[in-house]
Design a protein around this motif. Sequence first.
Motif, PDB file in Angstrom:
ATOM      1  N   CYS A 143       8.262  16.032   9.777  1.00  0.00           N
ATOM      2  CA  CYS A 143       7.436  15.939   8.580  1.00  0.00           C
ATOM      3  C   CYS A 143       7.077  17.304   8.037  1.00  0.00           C
TER       4      CYS A 143
ATOM      5  N   VAL B 238       7.854   7.013   4.644  1.00  0.00           N
ATOM      6  CA  VAL B 238       6.792   6.159   4.134  1.00  0.00           C
ATOM      7  C   VAL B 238       5.915   7.044   3.273  1.00  0.00           C
ATOM      8  N   ASP B 239       5.759   6.637   2.023  1.00  0.00           N
ATOM      9  CA  ASP B 239       5.013   7.430   1.045  1.00  0.00           C
ATOM     10  C   ASP B 239       3.728   6.703   0.694  1.00  0.00           C
TER      11      ASP B 239
ATOM     12  N   GLU C 226       2.230  14.827   1.505  1.00  0.00           N
ATOM     13  CA  GLU C 226       2.360  13.718   0.578  1.00  0.00           C
ATOM     14  C   GLU C 226       2.998  12.474   1.196  1.00  0.00           C
ATOM     15  N   LEU C 227       3.659  12.607   2.322  1.00  0.00           N
ATOM     16  CA  LEU C 227       4.272  11.458   2.983  1.00  0.00           C
ATOM     17  C   LEU C 227       3.449  11.083   4.201  1.00  0.00           C
ATOM     18  N   ASN C 228       3.432   9.797   4.507  1.00  0.00           N
ATOM     19  CA  ASN C 228       2.769   9.355   5.741  1.00  0.00           C
ATOM     20  C   ASN C 228       3.644   9.624   6.949  1.00  0.00           C
ATOM     21  N   SER C 229       4.957   9.454   6.781  1.00  0.00           N
ATOM     22  CA  SER C 229       5.872   9.720   7.889  1.00  0.00           C
ATOM     23  C   SER C 229       7.277   9.940   7.345  1.00  0.00           C
TER      24      SER C 229
ATOM     25  N   GLN D 178       0.820  -1.202   0.000  1.00  0.00           N
ATOM     26  CA  GLN D 178       0.000   0.000   0.000  1.00  0.00           C
ATOM     27  C   GLN D 178       0.856   1.255   0.000  1.00  0.00           C
ATOM     28  N   ASP D 179       1.960   1.221   0.725  1.00  0.00           N
ATOM     29  CA  ASP D 179       2.848   2.373   0.841  1.00  0.00           C
ATOM     30  C   ASP D 179       4.243   1.991   0.369  1.00  0.00           C
TER      31      ASP D 179
ATOM     32  N   CYS E 251       7.054  17.307   4.322  1.00  0.00           N
ATOM     33  CA  CYS E 251       6.238  16.280   3.661  1.00  0.00           C
ATOM     34  C   CYS E 251       5.190  16.852   2.718  1.00  0.00           C
TER      35      CYS E 251
END
Length: 162
Positions: free
Chosen positions: A132, A161-162, A138-141, A67-68, A135
């Motif tokens: 972040c 994590v994208d 756009e990035l989860n972390s 998913q990521d 980010c």
Amino acid sequence: MSAGALGLAVFAALTACSGGTARDADARTRVPSWKSGVTPSEVGELMHVSIPDEATDRRAAHQNGFQDDGLLLAFTVPTARVGAFLTRLAPEQPLTHRAEALTRSVKPMTPFARLGLKEPETLADVRGGPVCAPCAGELNSLEVAVHPVDARRSRVYLRGVD
């Protein structure tokens, strides 16, 4: 109908319904996988991180996930420049300093061993934490860790994590 034939019929039906091909299904079974030929500049862009001009020993990896995606970026900078770099990341909380290694048996999903480096969690004298600010939603972390290589240089580790 045998179990094998039934499985093949279900696979064919699912492939037909999804509009995919057997080749597409085969590619999905190889996830996660590492992209080949990625550059530190490309991964830095995905992370929304500008690599300092004076950075050396730049290394990067991009893992296609279920998913990521996992993103790794590491480089060495003069220790005197680390503070300025970290300020640009604008952490929401102060980064923590860890005098001792967390563990010797770390098995992260996106290991820095892929880049020929030790995991930051296995090193002593590390400063780091989540950031972040760059980010841009756009990035989860995004996490940073900094470890002194010697009296003049430090290695910066970024895991996203994208």
